[in-house]
Enzyme design. Structure first.
Site, PDB file in Angstrom:
ATOM      1  NE  ARG A  97      49.992  41.723  37.953  1.00 21.43           N
ATOM      2  CZ  ARG A  97      49.427  40.838  38.768  1.00 21.43           C
ATOM      3  NH1 ARG A  97      50.160  40.203  39.673  1.00 21.43           N
ATOM      4  NH2 ARG A  97      48.130  40.583  38.672  1.00 21.43           N
ATOM      5  CG  HIS A 142      49.214  38.425  35.851  1.00 24.92           C
ATOM      6  ND1 HIS A 142      48.077  38.624  35.092  1.00 24.92           N
ATOM      7  CD2 HIS A 142      48.784  37.915  37.037  1.00 24.92           C
ATOM      8  CE1 HIS A 142      47.016  38.263  35.777  1.00 24.92           C
ATOM      9  NE2 HIS A 142      47.413  37.832  36.964  1.00 24.92           N
ATOM     10  CG  ASP A 149      44.087  38.287  37.615  1.00 19.44           C
ATOM     11  OD1 ASP A 149      44.331  37.065  37.693  1.00 19.44           O
ATOM     12  OD2 ASP A 149      44.840  39.167  38.064  1.00 19.44           O
ATOM     13  CD  GLU A 206      45.016  35.237  43.381  1.00 16.20           C
ATOM     14  OE1 GLU A 206      45.679  35.900  44.203  1.00 16.20           O
ATOM     15  OE2 GLU A 206      45.223  35.268  42.150  1.00 16.20           O
ATOM     16  CG  HIS A 209      45.518  33.764  38.835  1.00 12.20           C
ATOM     17  ND1 HIS A 209      46.377  34.669  39.398  1.00 12.20           N
ATOM     18  CD2 HIS A 209      46.288  33.009  38.023  1.00 12.20           C
ATOM     19  CE1 HIS A 209      47.612  34.476  38.956  1.00 12.20           C
ATOM     20  NE2 HIS A 209      47.571  33.459  38.108  1.00 12.20           N
TER      21      HIS A 209
END
Length: 227
Positions: A97, A142, A149, A206, A209
């Protein structure tokens, strides 16, 4: 013939243009597209679309590609091989990301609520609390290229039910949440065990993740767009 001042101005402009081109961020050479390592892993890269908690395509996702460091991609392929022997497979929601995408999340957090995305992604948590509670960060793992994910799917391609959907910002999304049925907790434990067996560590809030424990760029946050 150009006067000296004009010549200097042109030279300066060209110099600035070259500097801008040189400044375009790039990823290290050991980043790869996941499909080059294992094309059997399916992708549902939400941030390259409007189907996400922001409700718009996220900055930096110019295309729907899963980019990872090679070691993370190879470890993920090993997880896939393990799971396929059990009739299961991985589906990936997000990989590398860019920092500019994280900056987009920060800007979004300061805007008024969108009723549709709030109801779907954070119905019980105030938007202003998403950073404090660890669901969104101004620096994301990320962006280091070894975080993913993901979820599990069956042989029929259907996603297994994990109690919440991806990017559901709520205590029920925690890997060990007691607010979901035991069969869901067991499934979350199964995913976690499969990932940890191949060197990933889980992010507790999460269930989806995971980060490669021995990641090659633990202190780097890259900003090259996904192309």
């Amino acid at each position: 013939m150009l006067r000296r001042g004009a010549q200097c101005a042109i030279a300066l402009a060209l110099s600035c243009a070259c500097a801008t081109q040189r400044a375009e961020p790039r990823l290290p050479a050991d980043f790869v597209s996941l499909d080059r390592v294992d094309a059997t892993i399916t992708l549902d890269l939400r941030y390259a679309t409007a189907s996400n908690f922001v409700g718009a395509r996220i900055d930096g996702y110019d295309t729907g590609r899963c980019l990872l460091t090679r070691v993370a991609a190879e470890a993920l392929a090993a997880v896939q091989a393990d799971l396929r022997s059990e009739g299961l497979e991985l589906r990936v929601f997000d990989c590398y990301r860019p920092q500019r995408a994280v900056d987009h999340f920060v800007r979004w957090s300061r805007a008024p609520d969108d009723a549709a995305t709030k109801a779907r992604h954070y119905p019980r948590v105030a938007k202003r609390e998403l950073f404090a509670q660890g669901y969104i960060a101004e620096r994301s793992g990320h962006s280091r290229g070894s975080t993913v994910d993901l979820t599990l799917i069956g042989r029929d391609g259907r996603e297994l039910y994990f109690g919440t959907e991806f990017d559901f910002f709520d205590p029920r999304a925690a890997g060990n949440s007691a607010d979901v049925p035991e069969d869901v907790r067991a499934l979350r434990r199964k995913l976690r065990a499969a990932m940890e067996r191949r060197g990933f560590r889980h992010y507790a809030p999460e269930w989806w993740h995971f980060t490669l424990a021995d990641e090659p760029y633990p202190e780097s946050y890259f900003d090259a767009p996904v192309r």
